[in-house]
Enzyme design. Structure first.
Site, short mmCIF file in Angstrom:
data_model
loop_
_atom_site.label_atom_id
_atom_site.label_comp_id
_atom_site.label_asym_id
_atom_site.label_seq_id
_atom_site.Cartn_x
_atom_site.Cartn_y
_atom_site.Cartn_z
N ASP A 37 0.78 -1.30 -0.12
CA ASP A 37 0.02 -0.06 -0.09
C ASP A 37 0.82 1.06 0.05
O ASP A 37 1.40 1.67 0.95
CB ASP A 37 -0.85 0.11 1.44
CG ASP A 37 -2.07 -1.05 1.24
OD1 ASP A 37 -2.61 -0.93 0.25
OD2 ASP A 37 -1.90 -1.84 2.21
N MET A 39 0.76 5.25 0.26
CA MET A 39 -0.17 6.36 0.46
C MET A 39 0.58 7.63 0.66
O MET A 39 1.47 7.68 1.14
CB MET A 39 -0.90 6.04 2.08
CG MET A 39 -1.41 4.70 2.15
SD MET A 39 -2.27 4.50 3.75
CE MET A 39 -3.03 2.92 3.54
N MET A 71 -2.28 4.63 -3.82
CA MET A 71 -3.45 5.67 -3.10
C MET A 71 -2.68 7.09 -3.20
O MET A 71 -2.32 7.51 -2.35
CB MET A 71 -3.73 5.24 -1.56
CG MET A 71 -4.72 3.98 -1.66
SD MET A 71 -4.75 3.03 -0.15
CE MET A 71 -3.41 2.00 -0.35
C1 DX5 Z 1 -6.22 0.02 3.29
C2 DX5 Z 1 -5.17 -0.66 2.37
C3 DX5 Z 1 -5.40 -2.46 2.60
C4 DX5 Z 1 -4.96 -2.55 4.37
C5 DX5 Z 1 -5.91 -3.85 4.38
O1 DX5 Z 1 -6.20 1.39 2.88
O2 DX5 Z 1 -5.32 -0.55 1.02
O3 DX5 Z 1 -4.71 -2.77 1.80
O4 DX5 Z 1 -3.91 -3.23 4.42
O5 DX5 Z 1 -6.03 -3.87 5.67
P1 DX5 Z 1 -6.92 -4.97 6.68
O6 DX5 Z 1 -6.71 -6.21 5.96
O7 DX5 Z 1 -6.38 -4.93 8.05
O8 DX5 Z 1 -8.32 -4.46 6.64
ZN ZN Z 2 -4.49 -2.01 -0.51
#
Ligand code: DX5
Ligand code: ZN
Length: 219
Positions: A37, A39, A71
């Site tokens: 991920d 961000m 993101m």
């Molecule tokens: C949230 C991320 C996810 C995150 C999911 O914005 O895109 O990939 O790691 O985490 P869990 O599985 O804990 O909901």
């Molecule tokens: Zn993700």
């Protein structure tokens, strides 16, 4: 066509002081994908990793398929950096304003697979014109930005819609879900047509990760 179920543990829930070790936990189980991920503190209210994180994981010898979830408010400015760092698949969100189709084409020209992502409040129709140009459609099952949130059951009809279009148009893109995924919610998503399951908290908290992964392989 029905793709085999695939588990993609999310590095976000790993140990940020020992990312290579967290990624290795996934490799030793025989799993193939790692969800990473990215961000920017702008498109989402949190900050995580950058291209250097991906290069460093490669330098440490990790050979997993890096499923890279951008993101970012301007993902079009960063796809080269992530491709060169060692990403295998790069997913970009539909919500920000930039040239989505051109960016997907550029991701593929860089030798990566390309994915398009929808936030919970974005309808499936927003990406219908792009589903012939992607390898993966990612349906966010929480508002992106943080791990450990509760799965949104109201995303199931969106999965069904996308899976229906996939069948009708004889396409084979993967249908991925991300956010609040565990065995129960993953199973519900599988019934709605999902085949690729991001799991952060549920994976890294599982006492027996091998058994956890085996259950996902049977979804
Ligand atoms: C949230 C991320 C996810 C995150 C999911 O914005 O895109 O990939 O790691 O985490 P869990 O599985 O804990 O909901
Ligand atoms: Zn993700």
């Amino acid at each position: 066509m029905i793709n085999a179920p695939l588990l993609a543990p999310s590095l976000l829930a790993g140990d940020h002081a020992h990312l290579a070790a967290s990624a290795a936990t996934v490799s030793v189980l025989g799993l193939k994908w790692l969800h990473i991920d990215i961000m920017d503190g702008n498109f989402v209210p949190n900050l995580t990793f950058g291209p250097e994180t991906i290069s460093a994981l490669r330098r440490h010898g990790n050979k997993l398929f890096f499923d890279t979830h951008l993101m970012l408010a301007r993902p079009d400015r960063y796809v080269e950096a992530f491709a060169h760092a060692g990403a295998n698949l790069i997913s970009i969100h539909i919500e920000p304003d930039y040239d989505h189709a051109a960016t997907l084409a550029r991701i593929r020209a860089l030798g990566c697979q390309a994915g398009i992502v929808l936030n919970p409040d974005t309808p499936a129709s927003a990406v219908k014109h792009l589903i012939t140009s992607v390898d993966l459609v990612l349906v966010m099952t929480v508002q992106p930005g943080f791990g450990g949130q509760a799965f949104r059951t109201d995303m199931l009809p969106k999965l069904t819609q996308l899976a229906t279009w996939r069948t009708e148009q004889n396409l084979s893109f993967r249908l991925e879900v991300d956010g609040g995924i565990d065995l129960q919610t993953g199973s519900n998503c599988r019934s709605a047509g999902a085949d690729t399951f991001v799991a952060g908290t549920s994976f890294f908290k599982a006492a027996d990760k091998l058994a956890f992964a085996a259950c996902f392989a049977r979804l």
